[in-house]
Design a protein around this motif. Structure first.
Motif, mmCIF file in Angstrom:
data_model
loop_
_atom_site.group_PDB
_atom_site.id
_atom_site.type_symbol
_atom_site.label_atom_id
_atom_site.label_comp_id
_atom_site.label_asym_id
_atom_site.label_seq_id
_atom_site.Cartn_x
_atom_site.Cartn_y
_atom_site.Cartn_z
ATOM 1 N N ASN A 366 17.284 -61.972 35.274
ATOM 2 C CA ASN A 366 16.485 -62.589 36.660
ATOM 3 C C ASN A 366 16.871 -61.860 37.839
ATOM 4 O O ASN A 366 16.105 -61.720 38.384
ATOM 5 C CB ASN A 366 16.822 -64.126 36.590
ATOM 6 C CG ASN A 366 16.127 -64.810 35.662
ATOM 7 O OD1 ASN A 366 14.823 -65.268 36.171
ATOM 8 N ND2 ASN A 366 16.764 -65.343 34.712
ATOM 9 N N ALA A 369 14.671 -58.752 37.900
ATOM 10 C CA ALA A 369 13.159 -58.968 38.147
ATOM 11 C C ALA A 369 12.862 -59.767 39.510
ATOM 12 O O ALA A 369 11.831 -59.907 39.701
ATOM 13 C CB ALA A 369 12.674 -59.903 36.897
ATOM 14 N N LEU A 370 13.885 -60.027 39.930
ATOM 15 C CA LEU A 370 13.632 -60.868 41.421
ATOM 16 C C LEU A 370 12.562 -60.276 42.393
ATOM 17 O O LEU A 370 11.695 -61.204 42.839
ATOM 18 C CB LEU A 370 15.098 -60.904 41.948
ATOM 19 C CG LEU A 370 15.113 -62.360 42.800
ATOM 20 C CD1 LEU A 370 14.745 -63.449 42.059
ATOM 21 C CD2 LEU A 370 16.543 -62.393 43.350
ATOM 22 N N LEU A 373 8.673 -60.443 40.386
ATOM 23 C CA LEU A 373 8.421 -61.752 39.635
ATOM 24 C C LEU A 373 6.685 -61.581 39.592
ATOM 25 O O LEU A 373 6.498 -62.261 38.246
ATOM 26 C CB LEU A 373 8.791 -63.097 40.534
ATOM 27 C CG LEU A 373 10.301 -63.251 40.265
ATOM 28 C CD1 LEU A 373 10.412 -64.561 41.011
ATOM 29 C CD2 LEU A 373 10.747 -63.312 38.838
ATOM 30 N N GLU A 374 5.990 -61.326 40.312
ATOM 31 C CA GLU A 374 4.610 -61.420 40.266
ATOM 32 C C GLU A 374 4.052 -60.750 38.754
ATOM 33 O O GLU A 374 3.004 -61.039 38.157
ATOM 34 C CB GLU A 374 3.509 -61.192 41.501
ATOM 35 C CG GLU A 374 3.565 -59.362 41.786
ATOM 36 C CD GLU A 374 4.942 -58.983 42.329
ATOM 37 O OE1 GLU A 374 5.257 -57.875 42.582
ATOM 38 O OE2 GLU A 374 5.765 -60.024 42.666
ATOM 39 N N CYS A 377 4.571 -62.744 35.635
ATOM 40 C CA CYS A 377 4.028 -64.329 35.690
ATOM 41 C C CYS A 377 2.490 -64.436 35.064
ATOM 42 O O CYS A 377 1.864 -63.675 35.056
ATOM 43 C CB CYS A 377 3.310 -64.750 37.262
ATOM 44 S SG CYS A 377 5.021 -65.210 38.158
ATOM 45 N N LEU A 383 6.777 -67.748 33.321
ATOM 46 C CA LEU A 383 7.468 -66.295 33.472
ATOM 47 C C LEU A 383 7.221 -65.644 31.820
ATOM 48 O O LEU A 383 7.658 -66.526 31.077
ATOM 49 C CB LEU A 383 8.711 -66.441 34.078
ATOM 50 C CG LEU A 383 8.934 -66.640 35.267
ATOM 51 C CD1 LEU A 383 10.365 -66.715 35.552
ATOM 52 C CD2 LEU A 383 8.299 -65.544 36.271
ATOM 53 N N MET A 388 10.412 -59.885 30.638
ATOM 54 C CA MET A 388 11.834 -59.620 31.573
ATOM 55 C C MET A 388 13.035 -59.243 30.718
ATOM 56 O O MET A 388 13.904 -58.340 31.262
ATOM 57 C CB MET A 388 11.906 -60.818 32.181
ATOM 58 C CG MET A 388 11.086 -61.369 33.171
ATOM 59 S SD MET A 388 11.284 -63.062 33.710
ATOM 60 C CE MET A 388 12.873 -62.919 34.556
#
Length: 520
Positions: A366, A369-370, A373-374, A377, A383, A388
């Motif tokens: 995470n 990917a922070l 994130l879009e 999605c 998610l 990821m």
């Protein structure tokens, strides 16, 4: 503990060790962190503990300081076996630790942090005695030759000053054993000299000091012995003065290591990716103008408090500007917050990765990917966890991040591997402009080489890179040009191959400014 002036003396090899650790074992889920490790500390000794990130140094010292419980092995204090079940029990035994990652309460004052949980009281113990609290902290600061207001909130202090508060807090416990984990990471040369003076006085009083650092010059200057760990195991103990640095490095990494990494050549005709004109904010940033070309590494040098980080944070939108213009690829952009900077293609690796670079409670996957994130999605806000996972595993392999899995919490990684996770986050975002603030702070010599190669590779791909570093050899090794600051002003630009003396001359040029900021 009083800190009195005295000449330093080496510990006697015949003395009974203050600390003797034998057969120490420790495992975490998926990681055998320590494997039958040994370590000893003599009275009046500075004993360096070295190894690559993830070697187990901090884990071993957290066991000694009561943060972690050992799985097996024995610990003896003054020859007597002990069980250390908590930091309070360690403090009662005279063991203090200054952690690599600052553990201060930012909303409290410096004095309140130093005496947290043991504040002086008055009125039959019903009220806190703030005057005595502040006087006690001021006394410790005076003994450290440190000009710092005990009433200052920690959040208002620089990282360097926060580090000094951590040291003062450890000294306040009258420790006989003092563990220093990367204590100079945020200090300038003058502050390091003050710290070493404190260490020598403590050493002369018989205090044993465990010194964890990746800076070889410091180890040679301050240490009596060096113990090396590798992959959670004890490698050996050698005298600091008589052992060549190359030997210590080979013990750390298991091979000879070449740390020199030449900076790639950048084209002087390459397009300008980032240009800032007339940036101003109070006394911190005074009319700063500069540019960085595609494929160029611009080094930022200067003494602590010169304004380098303040300029970086302003470019990234983390702090407001009073005036100035920022251009990306020749076009003016409005950057009022970090989200604007990210959308404009700017990534920023903060000098304080714990508070500003990572979500330490989240896992590696995470965190990587922070900033993107879009991208992951699906419709409905769900998610794409599989994507990821695949991306995270790719960067774990590419950057050699030491972690049992992509689902390991970031807080459980070593400092160097945490830094690599932050780098992976911005690589995934595919930022055109990258600002690295102290990119190798707290990182071992092997990982430094990897990050130098990575920065050079990014520049070769055409990225524009700013590197802020307090280590002049690092700035000189990496940079095509070097911008030097002093007291919020840009005092000059130097070409690759400049001398450390030339940098220091500009770094102490207090009332100068650059007339032609684009000069090479």
């Amino acid at each position: 503990m009083s800190i009195q002036s005295a000449s330093a003396s080496a510990a006697s090899p015949l003395a009974t060790p203050i600390v003797a650790m034998e057969g120490i074992e420790k495992s975490f889920p998926g990681v055998h962190a320590l494997k039958s490790v040994r370590f000893e500390l003599l009275p009046g000794e500075v004993h360096a503990l070295m190894g690559e990130n993830g070697a187990g140094k901090s884990t071993l010292m957290k066991i000694l300081s009561g943060v972690y419980a050992k799985d097996a092995g024995t610990i003896r204090i003054d020859g007597q076996p002990v069980e250390i079940g908590s930091p309070r029990e360690a403090q009662a035994l005279g063991i203090g630790i200054i952690h690599q990652e600052l553990s201060l309460m930012r909303e409290l004052t410096a004095a309140q942090n130093i005496f947290i949980g043991r504040e002086p009281r008055k009125a039959f113990g019903l009220l806190l005695d703030e005057a005595a609290l502040n006087d006690g902290a001021a006394s410790i600061f005076k003994s450290m030759n440190l000009a710092l207001d005990p009433r200052a909130p920690v959040e208002s202090l620089t990282i360097a000053k926060q580090q000094m508060v951590e040291i003062a807090k450890a000294l306040s416990h009258k420790s006989r054993v003092l563990i220093m984990d990367e204590p100079t990471a945020a200090l300038n040369d003058a502050e390091i000299a003050e710290l070493f003076a404190i260490i020598r006085r403590l050493k002369a009083e018989g205090v044993g000091i465990v010194y964890i650092s990746h800076k070889m010059d410091e180890i040679k200057r301050i240490s009596d012995r060096v113990t090396v760990m590798r992959d959670g195991e004890y490698v050996g103990t050698v005298p600091a003065a008589d052992t060549p640095i190359e030997t210590i490095i080979a013990m750390m990494v298991g091979r000879a290591l070449t740390t020199e990494v030449a900076a790639p050549r950048a084209s002087e005709d390459a397009p300008i990716a980032l240009e800032v004109i007339g940036l101003r904010r109070g006394r911190e940033i005074r009319d700063v103008s500069l540019h960085v070309r595609k494929g160029e590494i611009l080094g930022f040098a200067g003494l602590m408090g010169a304004g380098r980080t303040e300029v970086a944070r302003a470019i990234f939108g983390a702090d407001p500007l009073e005036a100035g213009e920022i251009r990306i690829n020749g076009k003016a952009v409005s950057i009022r917050r970090p989200e604007d900077a990210v959308k404009a293609g700017i990534g920023y690796l903060s000098e304080d990765r714990k508070h500003f670079g990572l979500a330490t409670g989240l896992d590696v996957r995470n965190n990587i990917a922070l900033a993107s994130l879009e991208r992951f999605c699906a419709p409905g806000g769900v998610l794409k966890d599989g994507e990821m996972r695949d991306i995270a595993k790719r960067y774990i392999g590419q950057l050699s991040i030491k972690t049992p899995s992509d689902q390991q919490e970031a807080r459980l990684l070593s400092g160097g591997n945490q830094q690599k996770v932050v780098i992976a986050k911005w690589l995934l975002r595919d930022c055109e402009i990258l600002i690295f603030d102290e990119p190798t702070r707290g990182i071992d010599v092997g990982a430094k080489t990897e990050i130098y190669k990575l920065l050079n590779a990014l520049a070769a791909q055409g990225r524009a890179i700013i590197v802020i570093s307090s280590e002049l050899p690092e700035v000189l090794r990496l940079s095509h040009r070097i911008a030097v600051m002093c007291e919020g002003r840009l005092t000059g630009f130097l070409p690759a191959g400049a001398s450390q003396e030339a940098i220091m001359q500009l770094a102490t040029q207090r009332q100068s400014a650059v007339e032609a900021p684009h000069a090479a």
